[in-house]
Enzyme design. Structure first.
Site, mmCIF file in Angstrom:
data_model
loop_
_atom_site.group_PDB
_atom_site.id
_atom_site.type_symbol
_atom_site.label_atom_id
_atom_site.label_comp_id
_atom_site.label_asym_id
_atom_site.label_seq_id
_atom_site.Cartn_x
_atom_site.Cartn_y
_atom_site.Cartn_z
ATOM 1 N N CYS A 31 0.406 1.564 7.316
ATOM 2 C CA CYS A 31 -0.161 1.953 6.014
ATOM 3 C C CYS A 31 -1.389 2.834 6.211
ATOM 4 O O CYS A 31 -1.590 3.808 5.495
ATOM 5 C CB CYS A 31 -0.511 0.726 5.182
ATOM 6 S SG CYS A 31 0.958 -0.100 4.524
ATOM 7 N N GLU A 76 0.828 -1.209 0.000
ATOM 8 C CA GLU A 76 0.000 0.000 0.000
ATOM 9 C C GLU A 76 0.862 1.259 0.000
ATOM 10 O O GLU A 76 0.564 2.232 -0.679
ATOM 11 C CB GLU A 76 -0.905 0.029 1.246
ATOM 12 C CG GLU A 76 -1.930 -1.093 1.315
ATOM 13 C CD GLU A 76 -1.405 -2.355 2.002
ATOM 14 O OE1 GLU A 76 -0.189 -2.649 1.913
ATOM 15 O OE2 GLU A 76 -2.234 -3.052 2.614
HETATM 16 N N1 THU Z 1 2.201 -6.355 4.153
HETATM 17 C C1 THU Z 1 1.716 -5.504 3.208
HETATM 18 O O1 THU Z 1 2.254 -5.389 2.107
HETATM 19 N N2 THU Z 1 0.630 -4.763 3.532
HETATM 20 C C2 THU Z 1 0.000 -4.784 4.734
HETATM 21 O O2 THU Z 1 -0.878 -3.973 4.979
HETATM 22 C C3 THU Z 1 0.346 -5.802 5.705
HETATM 23 C C4 THU Z 1 1.604 -6.538 5.458
HETATM 24 C C5 THU Z 1 3.402 -7.130 3.839
HETATM 25 C C6 THU Z 1 4.608 -6.734 4.652
HETATM 26 C C7 THU Z 1 5.414 -8.000 4.619
HETATM 27 O O3 THU Z 1 6.193 -8.001 3.432
HETATM 28 C C8 THU Z 1 4.383 -9.102 4.528
HETATM 29 O O4 THU Z 1 3.185 -8.493 4.091
HETATM 30 C C9 THU Z 1 4.135 -9.845 5.827
HETATM 31 O O5 THU Z 1 3.826 -8.974 6.855
#
Ligand code: THU
Length: 163
Positions: free
Chosen positions: A115, A75
């Site tokens: 985020c 995000e």
């Molecule tokens: N992650 C995201 O890309 N967005 C989120 O809102 C939650 C978590 C990613 C971060 C990390 O690379 C993986 O998901 C596990 O937490």
């Protein structure tokens, strides 16, 4: 003393099929960009797609790092890119989808707290709400009409200025 009640309103769709054509198309872009996630550590792939007021679509996927906190969520990759490429164009909608290489993500995956905080600043900046749709790999899709529905009592500019 008084008690405050905080209300949030979300819409739950049973599947992608229930979305409007525009929202479904955006979600399909979020789903498609999950494959570009660099997630060798968590094996959890997230895709985000933003539609701007000028109809441009910006996508992002999570990018991890061996020094774990140096990685970034999908995000924020997407919204920071939107702010970089189109600083004066409002973000209308964000679609988010998450999947794992090791199990099926069947429940909608909302954006993490960091985020939400970042998205809140864009909403405040552009003075119009950003609609957020989020889902897992398949199944239900949740819609929030504004980031405010996901993050009450936002710490923002006003908190710093004490006004
Ligand atoms: N992650 C995201 O890309 N967005 C989120 O809102 C939650 C978590 C990613 C971060 C990390 O690379 C993986 O998901 C596990 O937490």
């Amino acid at each position: 003393m008084k008690k405050l009640e905080i209300k949030a309103s979300l819409t739950v769709f049973d599947s992608l099929d229930e979305l409007s054509d525009d929202a479904r198309e955006l979600m399909l872009k979020a789903i498609s960009v999950r494959k570009n996630a660099y997630a060798p550590y968590s094996k959890f792939r997230v895709g985000a797609a933003l539609e701007l007021e000028n109809e441009e679509v910006i996508v992002g996927s999570n990018q991890e790092n061996a020094a774990f906190p140096s990685g970034l969520c999908a995000e924020r990759v997407a919204i920071f890119q939107a702010g970089t490429q189109f600083p004066d164009v409002a973000v209308k909608t964000m679609a988010i989808s998450a999947a794992s290489d090791t199990y099926s993500v069947l429940t909608p995956t909302p954006p993490c707290g960091a985020c939400r905080q970042s998205i809140a600043e864009y909403e405040e900046r552009q003075k119009r709400p950003i609609a957020l749709y989020f889902m897992g790999e398949t199944g239900k899709v949740v819609k929030a009409d504004s980031l405010k529905d996901l993050l009450p009592l936002i710490f923002g500019k006003a908190s710093l200025n004490n006004i």
